[in-house]
Scaffold this motif. Sequence first.
Motif, PDB file in Angstrom:
ATOM      1  N   MET A  28       0.839  -1.206   0.000  1.00 45.84           N
ATOM      2  CA  MET A  28       0.000   0.000   0.000  1.00 45.84           C
ATOM      3  C   MET A  28       0.868   1.247   0.000  1.00 45.84           C
ATOM      4  SD  MET A  28      -3.059   0.878  -0.243  1.00 45.84           S
ATOM      5  CE  MET A  28      -4.252   2.131   0.041  1.00 45.84           C
ATOM      6  N   LEU A  29       1.908   1.220   0.781  1.00 48.55           N
ATOM      7  CA  LEU A  29       2.852   2.337   0.836  1.00 48.55           C
ATOM      8  C   LEU A  29       3.410   2.624  -0.560  1.00 48.55           C
ATOM      9  CD1 LEU A  29       4.016   4.027   3.220  1.00 48.55           C
ATOM     10  CD2 LEU A  29       5.928   2.447   3.239  1.00 48.55           C
ATOM     11  N   ARG A  30       3.798   1.572  -1.263  1.00 53.19           N
ATOM     12  CA  ARG A  30       4.320   1.733  -2.630  1.00 53.19           C
ATOM     13  C   ARG A  30       3.233   2.217  -3.590  1.00 53.19           C
ATOM     14  NH1 ARG A  30       7.385  -2.549  -0.891  1.00 53.19           N
ATOM     15  NH2 ARG A  30       5.989  -4.180  -1.656  1.00 53.19           N
ATOM     16  N   LYS A  31       2.043   1.637  -3.475  1.00 52.67           N
ATOM     17  CA  LYS A  31       0.931   2.009  -4.364  1.00 52.67           C
ATOM     18  C   LYS A  31       0.567   3.490  -4.194  1.00 52.67           C
ATOM     19  CE  LYS A  31      -2.215  -0.061  -7.019  1.00 52.67           C
ATOM     20  NZ  LYS A  31      -1.908  -0.652  -8.287  1.00 52.67           N
ATOM     21  N   LEU A  32       0.695   3.993  -2.952  1.00 50.93           N
ATOM     22  CA  LEU A  32       0.419   5.404  -2.678  1.00 50.93           C
ATOM     23  C   LEU A  32       1.580   6.300  -3.097  1.00 50.93           C
ATOM     24  CD1 LEU A  32      -1.167   5.037   0.872  1.00 50.93           C
ATOM     25  CD2 LEU A  32      -2.372   5.706  -1.212  1.00 50.93           C
ATOM     26  N   GLY A  33       2.721   5.698  -3.433  1.00 53.78           N
ATOM     27  CA  GLY A  33       3.900   6.477  -3.825  1.00 53.78           C
ATOM     28  C   GLY A  33       4.580   7.148  -2.650  1.00 53.78           C
ATOM     29  N   LEU A  34       4.495   6.509  -1.479  1.00 53.10           N
ATOM     30  CA  LEU A  34       5.020   7.127  -0.263  1.00 53.10           C
ATOM     31  C   LEU A  34       6.244   6.411   0.302  1.00 53.10           C
ATOM     32  CD1 LEU A  34       1.607   7.707   1.558  1.00 53.10           C
ATOM     33  CD2 LEU A  34       2.917   9.350   0.198  1.00 53.10           C
ATOM     34  N   GLU A  35       6.746   5.405  -0.405  1.00 54.50           N
ATOM     35  CA  GLU A  35       7.813   4.575   0.150  1.00 54.50           C
ATOM     36  C   GLU A  35       9.106   5.334   0.416  1.00 54.50           C
ATOM     37  OE1 GLU A  35       8.171   4.063  -4.320  1.00 54.50           O
ATOM     38  OE2 GLU A  35       6.546   4.294  -2.894  1.00 54.50           O
ATOM     39  N   GLN A  36       9.302   6.463  -0.227  1.00 55.16           N
ATOM     40  CA  GLN A  36      10.513   7.253   0.003  1.00 55.16           C
ATOM     41  C   GLN A  36      10.439   8.075   1.289  1.00 55.16           C
ATOM     42  OE1 GLN A  36      13.285   6.981  -1.952  1.00 55.16           O
ATOM     43  NE2 GLN A  36      12.106   5.380  -2.966  1.00 55.16           N
TER      44      GLN A  36
END
Length: 84
Positions: A30-38
């Motif tokens: 979910m973090l990756r899908k939201l584009g927030l992993e950085q």
Amino acid sequence: MGKTKRPSPRKLARKLAMIRKQLGLSQNEMLRKLGLEQDYDRSTISGYERGEREPPLPVLLKYARLAGVSTDILIDDKLRLPKG
């Protein structure tokens, strides 16, 4: 601006968890899908879903877009997520 804290939506955490589960994603996915992993880690998503943290508006917008719903549905306790 007043100094009183604005009320938080009581059902927001549950709705965010439901969106992730309906999409069949882990918290990391979910973090990756939201584009927030950085900028965030899995504990951020966990905090949102447990109601310990409230996501900023841009993150709520990303959740809404992923779910194909209006942000109103996320923040209005009287509205329900569509069954996915």
